[in-house]
Enzyme design. Structure first.
Site, short mmCIF file in Angstrom:
data_model
loop_
_atom_site.label_atom_id
_atom_site.label_comp_id
_atom_site.label_asym_id
_atom_site.label_seq_id
_atom_site.Cartn_x
_atom_site.Cartn_y
_atom_site.Cartn_z
N ASP A 22 17.50 6.86 14.82
CA ASP A 22 17.30 8.31 14.86
C ASP A 22 18.62 9.00 15.22
OD1 ASP A 22 16.53 10.90 15.28
OD2 ASP A 22 15.29 10.49 17.05
N ASP A 30 16.65 8.33 10.48
CA ASP A 30 17.18 9.22 9.43
C ASP A 30 18.48 8.69 8.85
OD1 ASP A 30 19.08 9.88 11.43
OD2 ASP A 30 17.68 11.35 12.25
N ASP A 99 14.47 2.58 -3.49
CA ASP A 99 13.08 2.25 -3.80
C ASP A 99 12.64 3.18 -4.92
OD1 ASP A 99 10.38 1.22 -3.32
OD2 ASP A 99 11.13 0.78 -1.31
N ASP A 202 8.56 -0.41 -6.89
CA ASP A 202 7.29 -0.48 -6.18
C ASP A 202 6.12 -0.76 -7.14
OD1 ASP A 202 5.99 0.08 -3.52
OD2 ASP A 202 4.93 1.59 -4.70
N GLU A 256 8.29 -5.40 -7.55
CA GLU A 256 7.27 -5.89 -6.63
C GLU A 256 6.07 -6.29 -7.47
OE1 GLU A 256 4.88 -4.42 -2.64
OE2 GLU A 256 5.04 -3.13 -4.38
N HIS A 329 8.53 -4.45 5.09
CA HIS A 329 7.83 -3.39 5.81
C HIS A 329 6.32 -3.45 5.66
CE1 HIS A 329 7.97 -2.14 1.69
NE2 HIS A 329 7.13 -1.15 1.94
N ASP A 330 5.81 -4.33 4.79
CA ASP A 330 4.36 -4.47 4.63
C ASP A 330 3.83 -5.74 5.29
OD1 ASP A 330 4.20 -2.20 3.00
OD2 ASP A 330 4.44 -3.36 1.16
O1 TEU Z 1 3.00 -2.15 -1.65
C1 TEU Z 1 2.08 -2.61 -2.58
C2 TEU Z 1 1.01 -3.40 -2.08
O2 TEU Z 1 0.39 -4.11 -2.81
C3 TEU Z 1 0.62 -3.22 -0.69
O3 TEU Z 1 -0.41 -2.33 -0.71
C4 TEU Z 1 0.21 -4.48 -0.06
O4 TEU Z 1 -0.90 -5.00 -0.72
C5 TEU Z 1 -0.15 -4.17 1.34
O5 TEU Z 1 0.84 -3.41 1.89
C6 TEU Z 1 -0.30 -5.43 2.11
O6 TEU Z 1 -0.63 -5.07 3.39
C7 TEU Z 1 3.88 -1.14 -2.02
C8 TEU Z 1 4.72 -0.71 -0.84
O7 TEU Z 1 5.53 -1.78 -0.43
C9 TEU Z 1 3.82 -0.20 0.23
O8 TEU Z 1 4.53 0.11 1.41
C10 TEU Z 1 3.11 1.02 -0.31
O9 TEU Z 1 2.17 1.44 0.62
C11 TEU Z 1 2.41 0.73 -1.62
O10 TEU Z 1 3.22 0.00 -2.53
C12 TEU Z 1 2.05 2.02 -2.32
O11 TEU Z 1 3.19 2.65 -2.82
#
Ligand code: TEU
Length: 552
Positions: A22, A30, A99, A202, A256, A329-330
């Site tokens: 931040d 940011d 992205d 994405d 992805e 991040h997921d």
């Molecule tokens: O993620 C795609 C996706 O399939 C995710 O929903 C995944 O299944 C889930 O996060 C697992 O917990 C991408 C991005 O990486 C994610 O951050 C976004 O939320 C999503 O697309 C929608 O744009």
């Protein structure tokens, strides 16, 4: 334009801007914050950054819902800040991959607003809008999306619905419409002309939908996937983008590819097909769940991980390029998932995981904080979690009595917010991420795990990552060598060889919290031990020990 394939030599660092640093004291990461850390990235040794979305957005899904593809979300900074950041990266020999979120926009995007306001809007056909069944009382079919919601939302009290495979705030674009494809190409050119080096695409395998829009046998989530994952015109669309845009730039793309098999993925990355440079496959992240559903927890077994890695390494050899990752991040943090995040062996485990995936064939990605061994947040209640996915699934569980006990507390452990807690720079109140209370709680272990400590400690996870990054650089065996799996059925050891002509590299990792005697280690006597996480070179592998050998 000559394609130099620079991305085959890249080590890519993913920044999730909200949680990185931040710079303006509002509790949200940011672009100025990122600029202040560019020397940190250079010292780590990475030569490319994948930046999660920074475009203007209402932030329903933290920026994966874009309302203006050509501007920056104000709390993250301005376009000038962005250009300064890009320039600062390039000066340091770091490329930038943006992205690209074009399966859907935000419902706040002017195209969508116009589309639903006015039936005759030229933007109506930018989205997938259909009449409902039973005079509009029921949605056009029974598809459901990724976040535990139905996939159709009724437009006001009309008889029409729009498709959204993620939240209601993320309407899907209609790629059948050539105008949509032209818009996407122009967005790509806009950023490439500014100097950006590529895109992480994405949910790219969702862009083509089967136009029959048929209902399917009902299921709780992702019903209809056979009609919208790897749809009929996917390859045609991707090739069109390549031909009209990517071919004119020395850029890279990484798609992805959720829910794709290796056969489907191959078609996306075979170079002569001119679609994508590489793809993220997720099969290995299913080694600790049932049916590919992260909420259905299953004790991690390294044999499942090995099987998946062997498959993708083998199948893509010579005809495609792998991307390598253990976090993003997921995904929740890796140490407590495939190893341990308990204090005593936390560091060994994080290092072992790093060495294990880093020398496979492909381009490695490091997710922010992974390089210092950040761990899961151990959330105790839904109120500590912000993520829309977790909240939706939580609400769904409250409604569905059968699902509730199966998912239970595990929902917190697998929540995406585990990876999104603020980056831990030091041991101050907000971990040096911000001087005010951040948007998401700081992990309680910031006193022990932080960048400042990592830079002072010669034995830190960070220093280990510096070593593995530097060993990879320019190493032809790692880049082009054959992948050969070793000890395939071993219950706790993951071992493989990379081989190019006479040169060999061998990686041996113990995935368990107990020693293991490996007579095969004797044969390694004529190899040089180049990297390890213990001072030890016997026939016994210590808990979470990893060793990397070479014979040249
Ligand atoms: O993620 C795609 C996706 O399939 C995710 O929903 C995944 O299944 C889930 O996060 C697992 O917990 C991408 C991005 O990486 C994610 O951050 C976004 O939320 C999503 O697309 C929608 O744009």
């Amino acid at each position: 334009m000559k394609q130099t394939n620079w991305w085959k030599d890249a080590v890519i660092y993913q920044i999730y801007p909200r949680s990185f640093c931040d710079g303006n004291g509002d509790g949200l990461g940011d672009i100025p914050g990122i600029i202040s850390k560019l020397d940190y990235l250079k010292d780590l040794g990475v030569n490319c950054v994948w930046l999660s979305p920074v475009y203007d957005s209402p932030q329903d899904d933290n920026g994966y819902d874009i309302s203006n593809y050509r501007d920056i979300y104000k709390p993250f900074g301005t376009l000038d800040d962005f250009k300064k950041m890009l320039d600062g990266m390039h000066k340091r020999g770091i490329r930038l991959v943006m992205d690209l979120v074009v399966n859907h926009t935000s419902s706040e995007h002017p195209w969508f607003k116009s589309a639903i306001l006015d039936k005759n809007s030229p933007y109506r056909d930018y989205y997938i809008i259909k009449k409902g069944r039973k005079n509009g009382r029921k949605p056009p079919n029974n598809w459901s999306g990724f976040f535990g919601e139905k996939a159709w939302e009724r437009i006001g009290d009309s008889d029409e619905y729009y498709l959204h495979l993620f939240t209601k705030g993320q309407p899907d674009l209609n790629w059948e419409n050539p105008k949509v494809r032209e818009e996407v190409k122009n967005i790509l050119k806009y950023w490439l002309d500014m100097g950006v080096d590529g895109f992480r695409c994405d949910v790219i395998t969702l862009i083509s939908k089967d136009q029959r829009f048929k209902s399917v046998f009902p299921s709780i989530a992702i019903a209809g996937q056979k009609y919208y994952v790897n749809g009929p015109r996917l390859h045609e669309y991707l090739h069109e983008l390549y031909r009209d845009v990517y071919a004119n730039y020395d850029c890279m793309t990484v798609g992805e590819t959720v829910l794709s098999t290796v056969e489907q993925a191959k078609l996306l990355v075979e170079p002569q097909r001119e679609e994508l440079s590489m793809i993220f496959n997720f099969e290995h992240t299913d080694s600790d769940n049932y049916f590919g559903v992260k909420y259905f927890y299953r004790k991690f077994d390294v044999r499942r991980l090995k099987k998946t890695v062997d498959k993708w390494q083998g199948e893509l050899a010579g005809c495609g390029w792998n991307s390598l990752f253990i976090e993003n991040h997921d995904q929740r943090r890796s140490a407590g998932r495939f190893g341990t995040d308990e204090n005593e062996l936390r560091k060994e485990s994080a290092k072992m995981l790093g060495a294990t995936y880093f020398f496979l064939q492909g381009t490695p990605f490091i997710y922010q904080g992974q390089e210092i061994g950040m761990t899961n947040a151990h959330f105790q209640s839904i109120d500590e979690i912000q993520d829309v996915e977790a909240h939706n699934i939580y609400n769904l569980c409250q409604k569905m009595k059968i699902i509730k006990p199966i998912v239970g507390k595990h929902l917190f452990d697998v929540s995406r917010d585990n990876a999104r807690t603020p980056m831990q720079w030091d041991d101050s109140e907000y971990a040096g991420f911000s001087n005010v209370k951040p948007w998401l709680m700081v992990n309680k272990n910031k006193d022990e795990i932080n960048v400042k400590q990592s830079l002072e400690d010669n034995d830190s996870v960070y220093k280990f990552y510096q070593k593995i990054i530097s060993f990879r650089k320019g190493n032809e065996v790692i880049k082009d060598g054959e992948y050969i799996d070793l000890l395939r059925t071993h219950k706790q050891v993951f071992a493989y060889k990379r081989k190019l002509n006479d040169k060999e590299i061998v990686v041996i990792s113990n995935f368990a919290n107990k020693e293991v005697k490996l007579p095969v280690l004797k044969e390694m006597n004529n190899f040089e031990l180049v990297i390890s996480n213990y001072e030890n070179n016997s026939e016994v592998l210590k808990p979470y020990e990893t060793r990397v050998y070479k014979n040249y």
